[in-house]
Design a protein around this motif. Structure first.
Motif, PDB file in Angstrom:
ATOM      1  N   SER A  83       0.892  -1.013   0.230  1.00  0.00           N
ATOM      2  CA  SER A  83      -0.159  -0.145  -0.548  1.00  0.00           C
ATOM      3  C   SER A  83       0.971   1.462  -0.170  1.00  0.00           C
ATOM      4  O   SER A  83       0.758   2.471  -0.465  1.00  0.00           O
ATOM      5  CB  SER A  83      -0.269   0.226   1.048  1.00  0.00           C
ATOM      6  N   LYS A 128      -0.838   4.082  -1.922  1.00  0.00           N
ATOM      7  CA  LYS A 128      -2.085   3.888  -2.193  1.00  0.00           C
ATOM      8  C   LYS A 128      -2.931   4.498  -0.769  1.00  0.00           C
ATOM      9  O   LYS A 128      -3.645   5.030  -0.278  1.00  0.00           O
ATOM     10  CB  LYS A 128      -3.101   2.432  -2.310  1.00  0.00           C
ATOM     11  N   MET A 129      -1.180   4.248   0.329  1.00  0.00           N
ATOM     12  CA  MET A 129      -1.646   4.871   1.730  1.00  0.00           C
ATOM     13  C   MET A 129      -0.567   5.843   2.492  1.00  0.00           C
ATOM     14  O   MET A 129       0.903   4.890   1.485  1.00  0.00           O
ATOM     15  CB  MET A 129      -1.627   3.115   2.725  1.00  0.00           C
TER      16      MET A 129
END
Ligand SMILES: [Zn+2]
Length: 217
Positions: A44, A49-50
Motif C-alpha cells: 500500500s 495507496k496509503m
C-alpha cells in the motif's frame, strides 16, 4: 527494507547476527519511531495507496533458519513488530532450519511467508525450466501449507537474469527483492527492489548510519 539471515552466535560469520545486537537494533527502531510493516502495508505504501507511516521499514529474513522462530520471533513480539520470511522450501525440516509447524507459528504471529526458491541455487546458472521449477514449486508448497498467497520473492544471493524476471512476470509475482544496497522505493522496478543486508561484522553505529541514510534519501 532490512534483510536478516540467522540470529545466533557464530563469531566472524557475516550472516549470523548476535541476539544481543538484534535486540539493540530492534530497540533502536522502537525508540526512534520506526514502523515495521506487513507485506500488505508495504504494498500500500509503495504504490502510494496509503500515506506512509513514520519511518516505514520491512524486516525480512532469508533462507529459513530455526532461530528466526526460536530467537527473533520473541524479540520482535516484545515490540509488536511483524516480519517477512523468505524461505527455501527444500531446507525446511533439515538441521538448523525451520520446520513447517514453526513456519505456521510465524504465519499465525503475523509474519508473511514467501518464496526464496526450493534449493537456494544460483538462478542465472540454471535453465529456464529449472529456474521455473525452483521458483514455482516453492511458492506452491508455501501456499498449500499456509493457505495464503505467496506472490513475492527474494533472489538467492540476490542473483537473477532476464529469464528469472520473465518467469516472475508471467507467474504474476508482485515484488521481488534483490540485495542491491539501499531502501526500496516506488522509483525501482517492482521486481528489482533494494534492501539493506545487515552485516553482523559492522559496528552498531554503521548500522544506524545505513538505516538513517536509507530512510531520509
Ligand atoms: Zn538466501
Amino acid at each position: 527494507m532490512l534483510n536478516y539471515h540467522s540470529i545466533g552466535v557464530a563469531p566472524g560469520n557475516t550472516y549470523v547476527l548476535h541476539p544481543d545486537t538484534f535486540v539493540r537494533q530492534m530497540d533502536y527502531l522502537a525508540a526512534h519511531h520506526y514502523t515495521p510493516m506487513t507485506l500488505a502495508e508495504f504494498a500500500s505504501v509503495i504504490t502510494n495507496k496509503m500515506p506512509s507511516p513514520a519511518h516505514p521499514v520491512l524486516l525480512t529474513f532469508d533462507d529459513g533458519y530455526a532461530n528466526n522462530a526460536e530467537v527473533a520471533l520473541p524479540i520482535l513480539q516484545q515490540h509488536g513488530f511483524p516480519a517477512t520470511l523468505y524461505v527455501s522450501t527444500g531446507l525446511v525440516n533439515t538441521p538448523g532450519y525451520l520446520t513447517w509447524p514453526q513456519i505456521k507459528q510465524l504465519s499465525a504471529a503475523g509474519w508473511d511467508i514467501a518464496s526464496h526458491t526450493v534449493t537456494h541455487p544460483h538462478l542465472p546458472m540454471l535453465s529456464k525450466k529449472a529456474q521455473r521449477e525452483e521458483i514455482l514449486a516453492a511458492r506452491t508448497q508455501i501456499e498449500q501449507e499456509l493457505g495464503k498467497s505467496a506472490n513475492t520473492f527474494a533472489y538467492p544471493y540476490g542473483e537473477f537474469n532476464r529469464t528469472t524476471l520473465s518467469i516472475l512476470r508471467k507467474a504474476k509475482f508482485r515484488y521481488a527483492f534483490t540485495t542491491l544496497e539501499g531502501w526500496a522505493s516506488s522509483d525501482q522496478p517492482p521486481l528489482k527492489l533494494h534492501r539493506i543486508v545487515v552485516d553482523s561484522q559492522k559496528p552498531f553505529e554503521d548500522w544506524v548510519q545505513q538505516v538513517t541514510e536509507a530512510t531520509t534519501s
